[in-house]
Write an enzyme that holds these catalytic residues in place. Sequence first.
Site, short mmCIF file in Angstrom:
data_model
loop_
_atom_site.label_atom_id
_atom_site.label_comp_id
_atom_site.label_asym_id
_atom_site.label_seq_id
_atom_site.Cartn_x
_atom_site.Cartn_y
_atom_site.Cartn_z
N SER A 64 15.40 10.95 19.42
CA SER A 64 14.00 10.83 19.87
C SER A 64 13.70 11.71 21.08
CB SER A 64 13.69 9.37 20.20
OG SER A 64 14.56 8.90 21.21
N ASP A 65 14.75 12.12 21.80
CA ASP A 65 14.58 12.98 22.98
C ASP A 65 15.88 13.79 23.10
OD1 ASP A 65 15.22 9.98 23.74
OD2 ASP A 65 16.32 11.17 25.20
N ARG B 192 22.18 -1.18 12.10
CA ARG B 192 21.25 -0.88 13.19
C ARG B 192 20.42 0.34 12.80
NH1 ARG B 192 19.35 0.25 18.11
NH2 ARG B 192 19.96 2.17 19.11
N MET C 241 22.30 2.58 23.25
CA MET C 241 22.79 1.53 24.14
C MET C 241 23.36 0.30 23.42
SD MET C 241 19.72 1.79 26.92
CE MET C 241 20.53 0.77 28.15
N THR D 26 16.94 4.63 17.79
CA THR D 26 16.79 6.00 18.28
C THR D 26 17.90 6.31 19.28
OG1 THR D 26 15.30 5.29 20.03
CG2 THR D 26 14.28 6.06 17.99
#
Length: 235
Positions: free
Chosen positions: A204-205, A88, A181, A91
């Site tokens: 990413s955040d 995989r 997720m 992010t």
Amino acid sequence: MSTPHNRAQNGDFAKTVLMPGDPLRAKFIAENYLEDAVLVNDVRGMLGFTGYYKGKKVSTMGSGMGIPSISLYAHELYSFYGVENIIRVGTCGGYSKDVPVGGLILAQAACTNSAWTSNYGLPGTYAPISDFGLLTKAASAAKEMGLKASVGNILSSDPFYTPDGEAWKKWAAMGILGVEMESAGLFCTAAYLGKKALSILTVSDHFVLDQADMTADERQTTLDDMIRIALEIAE
Ligand code: HPA
């Protein structure tokens, strides 16, 4: 042959599949990194491609978002298409001040708040982990490329919009590096079917550090790092 969600034929997929969540990212990988890439699936828009990287046959396909989605596609790739490795590339939200926005994480394991693991009917709690061989190869590849990659535990959350806005702090206190997720479902599916999986993530955040979310350009560069690590370790 085909499955309810995949129209590819026997032999269409390589032994290693790079799985971004977004099928358009799979298209991007195929168009920019693979030679002679051909479209092998487009059922429900979940684009899958197979081509060559440095002479190695490699595939890429979107996973969709969430544990049920990635688990379904991974199950079919492992069970019906002879796929051995799924990596995989995605992010995550950052939970650790040691891994800022743009930082790379190699998921050693994935905790979850999902009921997914209960599907296996185990007399206890399963700990979803990545494949040690893929993990160590990715860590070495990152080092050789001069990239810092943090190896550790992550959280695969069912909700993106979590009702309990404070829950992340409890995970962070347990050393969890970030939240996404999908990985727990991927790792369970691989374990159940005797196959291999790894997740390479970019933050990413951030939940702790007061940093701006990644810009489109930054996303592209870090996506490039993840893809190159994954392609280098593809067997
Ligand atoms: N939560 C869940 N999944 C994510 C996030 C997040 O904050 N960022 C990227 N994927």
